[in-house]
Structures are given as C-alpha cells and as structure tokens.
Write a protein that holds these residues in place. Structure first.
Motif, PDB file in Angstrom:
ATOM      1  N   GLU A 216       0.793  -1.229   0.000  1.00 51.63           N
ATOM      2  CA  GLU A 216       0.000   0.000   0.000  1.00 51.63           C
ATOM      3  C   GLU A 216       0.826   1.279   0.000  1.00 51.63           C
ATOM      4  O   GLU A 216       0.378   2.313  -0.478  1.00 51.63           O
ATOM      5  CB  GLU A 216      -0.940   0.011   1.206  1.00 51.63           C
ATOM      6  CG  GLU A 216      -1.952  -1.101   1.187  1.00 51.63           C
ATOM      7  CD  GLU A 216      -2.765  -1.152   2.470  1.00 51.63           C
ATOM      8  OE1 GLU A 216      -2.260  -0.740   3.534  1.00 51.63           O
ATOM      9  OE2 GLU A 216      -3.917  -1.609   2.393  1.00 51.63           O
ATOM     10  N   LYS A 217       2.030   1.221   0.538  1.00 52.59           N
ATOM     11  CA  LYS A 217       2.854   2.423   0.680  1.00 52.59           C
ATOM     12  C   LYS A 217       3.795   2.653  -0.513  1.00 52.59           C
ATOM     13  O   LYS A 217       4.447   3.678  -0.580  1.00 52.59           O
ATOM     14  CB  LYS A 217       3.687   2.340   1.954  1.00 52.59           C
ATOM     15  CG  LYS A 217       2.869   2.311   3.219  1.00 52.59           C
ATOM     16  CD  LYS A 217       3.763   2.208   4.440  1.00 52.59           C
ATOM     17  CE  LYS A 217       2.946   2.136   5.706  1.00 52.59           C
ATOM     18  NZ  LYS A 217       3.807   2.018   6.895  1.00 52.59           N
ATOM     19  N   LYS A 218       3.861   1.704  -1.444  1.00 50.22           N
ATOM     20  CA  LYS A 218       4.834   1.803  -2.537  1.00 50.22           C
ATOM     21  C   LYS A 218       4.196   1.910  -3.932  1.00 50.22           C
ATOM     22  O   LYS A 218       4.844   1.655  -4.927  1.00 50.22           O
ATOM     23  CB  LYS A 218       5.775   0.598  -2.494  1.00 50.22           C
ATOM     24  CG  LYS A 218       6.628   0.568  -1.246  1.00 50.22           C
ATOM     25  CD  LYS A 218       7.576  -0.604  -1.253  1.00 50.22           C
ATOM     26  CE  LYS A 218       8.423  -0.606   0.014  1.00 50.22           C
ATOM     27  NZ  LYS A 218       9.329  -1.731   0.060  1.00 50.22           N
ATOM     28  N   ILE A 219       2.947   2.295  -3.972  1.00 49.78           N
ATOM     29  CA  ILE A 219       2.258   2.465  -5.251  1.00 49.78           C
ATOM     30  C   ILE A 219       2.830   3.701  -5.939  1.00 49.78           C
ATOM     31  O   ILE A 219       3.233   4.658  -5.282  1.00 49.78           O
ATOM     32  CB  ILE A 219       0.738   2.616  -5.013  1.00 49.78           C
ATOM     33  CG1 ILE A 219       0.185   1.325  -4.375  1.00 49.78           C
ATOM     34  CG2 ILE A 219      -0.003   2.945  -6.304  1.00 49.78           C
ATOM     35  CD1 ILE A 219      -1.232   1.443  -3.869  1.00 49.78           C
ATOM     36  N   HIS A 220       2.861   3.672  -7.258  1.00 51.29           N
ATOM     37  CA  HIS A 220       3.277   4.870  -7.991  1.00 51.29           C
ATOM     38  C   HIS A 220       2.561   4.957  -9.338  1.00 51.29           C
ATOM     39  O   HIS A 220       2.030   3.980  -9.845  1.00 51.29           O
ATOM     40  CB  HIS A 220       4.801   4.938  -8.157  1.00 51.29           C
ATOM     41  CG  HIS A 220       5.408   3.738  -8.807  1.00 51.29           C
ATOM     42  ND1 HIS A 220       5.799   2.631  -8.104  1.00 51.29           N
ATOM     43  CD2 HIS A 220       5.679   3.482 -10.097  1.00 51.29           C
ATOM     44  CE1 HIS A 220       6.294   1.732  -8.927  1.00 51.29           C
ATOM     45  NE2 HIS A 220       6.231   2.223 -10.153  1.00 51.29           N
ATOM     46  N   VAL A 221       2.542   6.171  -9.852  1.00 53.28           N
ATOM     47  CA  VAL A 221       1.928   6.448 -11.151  1.00 53.28           C
ATOM     48  C   VAL A 221       3.055   6.760 -12.124  1.00 53.28           C
ATOM     49  O   VAL A 221       3.930   7.579 -11.830  1.00 53.28           O
ATOM     50  CB  VAL A 221       0.964   7.655 -11.070  1.00 53.28           C
ATOM     51  CG1 VAL A 221       0.369   7.981 -12.435  1.00 53.28           C
ATOM     52  CG2 VAL A 221      -0.136   7.404 -10.051  1.00 53.28           C
TER      53      VAL A 221
ATOM     54  N   ILE B 120      -3.728  12.476  -7.133  1.00 56.29           N
ATOM     55  CA  ILE B 120      -3.737  13.358  -8.301  1.00 56.29           C
ATOM     56  C   ILE B 120      -4.775  12.940  -9.330  1.00 56.29           C
ATOM     57  O   ILE B 120      -5.249  11.799  -9.336  1.00 56.29           O
ATOM     58  CB  ILE B 120      -2.339  13.387  -8.971  1.00 56.29           C
ATOM     59  CG1 ILE B 120      -1.940  11.972  -9.418  1.00 56.29           C
ATOM     60  CG2 ILE B 120      -1.310  14.018  -8.047  1.00 56.29           C
ATOM     61  CD1 ILE B 120      -0.679  11.925 -10.260  1.00 56.29           C
ATOM     62  N   LEU B 121      -5.118  13.883 -10.199  1.00 58.12           N
ATOM     63  CA  LEU B 121      -5.986  13.571 -11.326  1.00 58.12           C
ATOM     64  C   LEU B 121      -5.155  12.882 -12.395  1.00 58.12           C
ATOM     65  O   LEU B 121      -4.028  13.293 -12.681  1.00 58.12           O
ATOM     66  CB  LEU B 121      -6.609  14.842 -11.892  1.00 58.12           C
ATOM     67  CG  LEU B 121      -7.557  15.572 -10.947  1.00 58.12           C
ATOM     68  CD1 LEU B 121      -8.113  16.821 -11.622  1.00 58.12           C
ATOM     69  CD2 LEU B 121      -8.689  14.675 -10.482  1.00 58.12           C
ATOM     70  N   LEU B 122      -5.721  11.836 -12.972  1.00 56.47           N
ATOM     71  CA  LEU B 122      -5.007  11.053 -13.967  1.00 56.47           C
ATOM     72  C   LEU B 122      -5.087  11.701 -15.336  1.00 56.47           C
ATOM     73  O   LEU B 122      -6.028  12.437 -15.626  1.00 56.47           O
ATOM     74  CB  LEU B 122      -5.565   9.637 -14.012  1.00 56.47           C
ATOM     75  CG  LEU B 122      -5.337   8.851 -12.711  1.00 56.47           C
ATOM     76  CD1 LEU B 122      -6.148   7.567 -12.718  1.00 56.47           C
ATOM     77  CD2 LEU B 122      -3.870   8.565 -12.504  1.00 56.47           C
TER      78      LEU B 122
ATOM     79  N   GLU C  24      -2.002   6.425   3.504  1.00 62.02           N
ATOM     80  CA  GLU C  24      -2.135   7.830   3.922  1.00 62.02           C
ATOM     81  C   GLU C  24      -3.422   8.442   3.379  1.00 62.02           C
ATOM     82  O   GLU C  24      -4.164   9.092   4.115  1.00 62.02           O
ATOM     83  CB  GLU C  24      -0.942   8.658   3.429  1.00 62.02           C
ATOM     84  CG  GLU C  24       0.320   8.459   4.214  1.00 62.02           C
ATOM     85  CD  GLU C  24       1.446   9.359   3.723  1.00 62.02           C
ATOM     86  OE1 GLU C  24       2.490   9.358   4.400  1.00 62.02           O
ATOM     87  OE2 GLU C  24       1.304  10.048   2.700  1.00 62.02           O
ATOM     88  N   VAL C  25      -3.683   8.252   2.109  1.00 63.65           N
ATOM     89  CA  VAL C  25      -4.873   8.839   1.499  1.00 63.65           C
ATOM     90  C   VAL C  25      -6.131   8.254   2.125  1.00 63.65           C
ATOM     91  O   VAL C  25      -7.093   8.969   2.395  1.00 63.65           O
ATOM     92  CB  VAL C  25      -4.866   8.650  -0.038  1.00 63.65           C
ATOM     93  CG1 VAL C  25      -6.159   9.136  -0.660  1.00 63.65           C
ATOM     94  CG2 VAL C  25      -3.681   9.385  -0.654  1.00 63.65           C
ATOM     95  N   LEU C  26      -6.120   6.966   2.405  1.00 71.21           N
ATOM     96  CA  LEU C  26      -7.258   6.315   3.039  1.00 71.21           C
ATOM     97  C   LEU C  26      -7.555   6.928   4.405  1.00 71.21           C
ATOM     98  O   LEU C  26      -8.711   7.076   4.796  1.00 71.21           O
ATOM     99  CB  LEU C  26      -6.979   4.813   3.171  1.00 71.21           C
ATOM    100  CG  LEU C  26      -8.167   3.880   3.289  1.00 71.21           C
ATOM    101  CD1 LEU C  26      -9.108   4.045   2.109  1.00 71.21           C
ATOM    102  CD2 LEU C  26      -7.702   2.448   3.388  1.00 71.21           C
ATOM    103  N   LYS C  27      -6.508   7.344   5.106  1.00 76.97           N
ATOM    104  CA  LYS C  27      -6.663   7.968   6.426  1.00 76.97           C
ATOM    105  C   LYS C  27      -6.918   9.474   6.338  1.00 76.97           C
ATOM    106  O   LYS C  27      -7.076  10.132   7.363  1.00 76.97           O
ATOM    107  CB  LYS C  27      -5.399   7.737   7.262  1.00 76.97           C
ATOM    108  CG  LYS C  27      -5.198   6.301   7.676  1.00 76.97           C
ATOM    109  CD  LYS C  27      -3.915   6.163   8.467  1.00 76.97           C
ATOM    110  CE  LYS C  27      -3.655   4.716   8.845  1.00 76.97           C
ATOM    111  NZ  LYS C  27      -2.362   4.558   9.527  1.00 76.97           N
ATOM    112  N   GLY C  28      -6.909  10.024   5.129  1.00 74.50           N
ATOM    113  CA  GLY C  28      -7.142  11.454   4.963  1.00 74.50           C
ATOM    114  C   GLY C  28      -5.892  12.290   5.157  1.00 74.50           C
ATOM    115  O   GLY C  28      -5.962  13.493   5.352  1.00 74.50           O
TER     116      GLY C  28
END
Length: 183
Positions: free
Chosen positions: A139-144, A172-174, A161-165
C-alpha cells in the motif's frame, strides 16, 4: 475583523486558482470518433476515427495533424483551410466518442487492466474501478508512471495515507496514458 477578511480573501484566491486550472480542455487523441460537417454541403460532412498517427484526412484540404488539438482548435483549422474553397464555411466538429482517454492499472489489484477515465478521475477512483487492492499489495509503494515530453515520471502514491485522509494532494488527477503500478 481584519483576520476574518484576510481569511475570506485567501479562500477566494485558492478557489480562483483552482478554477483557472480546471479550464484545461480535452485534447483529441487516437481512437476518438469525430463528426465533422460543413453547413449546406453534405459532401464535406463525415464521421472520422482519429488514426494512431493523429493525422486525419479531409476533402479539399488533405491531411491535418490533429495531435493535441481541442475540438474548438480543430474547427478553427478546418474553417481556415476550407476558406480557400468554400468561402464563409460554417464548420461543426463534434466529439462523438472518446476512446483515447484511458489509464492503466497493473500489479496487485483485483482487476488489473485498461480503464476509460474522465478528465477528473483520481488515483483512488481508478483503484476503485480496478476492484481495489488485493491483500498482498504494498500500500505504501504504489506509484503512477506518466509520460511527459517523451520522459517517464514516477509519481509516488501512499494508499494508506490517502485512506486515512493524510497527504491528500498525492491523490492526483489522472491523464491520458497514466499507469498505476501496485507492487
């Protein structure tokens, strides 16, 4: 009273800056389906699928490289080029189908693959479309991965982090062609 007025001004500036950034128009891409018509001239009206090279052919004027044009810009180009043959031509360009606005999810998600996105689809929304993360995802190592000016950029994304707000700015917008990698 001064603090309150200052706060209102700051909020308005932030809103205006966000609105200015939201005005970016859709750019036509390969696979998109357009309907181009010239008023009162059916012989110049047709449905066009933008080929992979982005060059469309149109009667009288030949090839037009539509790459990165908006619908409005393409209409202007067609009108200008047709003016030599059809004075005062009224050209209409309609976007019938958007097939070029796709993003991809690979790795440890429940449904990896290609997904159609709108201009305001975020990373979290696309991960949701892909059925969410599977239990083995990092969960902590995802990237775009994003292609910009011929170079690949790696944009980090921490799902937890995003899940916890926390640190929501990373959601970001894709953009067309983005690839979300879930290790």
């Amino acid at each position: 009273m001064k603090k309150r007025w200052f706060s209102v001004c700051v909020v308005m500036l932030v809103f205006m800056a966000g609105a200015a950034g939201a005005e970016e128009a859709f750019r036509i891409g390969p696979g998109d389906v357009l309907e181009i018509s010239v008023w009162r001239d059916e012989s110049l009206s047709r449905k066009v699928v933008v080929p992979p090279d982005g060059i469309i052919s149109f009667p009288l004027i030949g090839d037009i490289a539509e790459t990165r044009l908006t619908v409005r810009e393409l209409r202007t180009v067609l009108t200008q080029k047709l003016a030599e043959y059809v004075p005062d031509a009224t050209v209409t360009v309609m976007l019938l189908e958007i097939r070029s606005l796709n993003a991809y999810v690979i790795g440890k998600v429940n449904r990896p693959g290609e997904y159609p996105v709108s201009m305001d689809t975020s990373v979290m929304q696309l991960l949701s479309m892909a059925g969410g993360l599977n239990p083995f995802a990092s969960e902590k190592k995802i990237h775009v991965l994003r292609q910009t000016d011929g170079k690949t950029r790696k944009i980090p994304f921490n799902y937890k982090e995003v899940l916890k707000g926390i640190n929501l700015g990373q959601n970001i917008l894709l953009q067309r062609g983005d690839v979300i990698v879930v290790p």
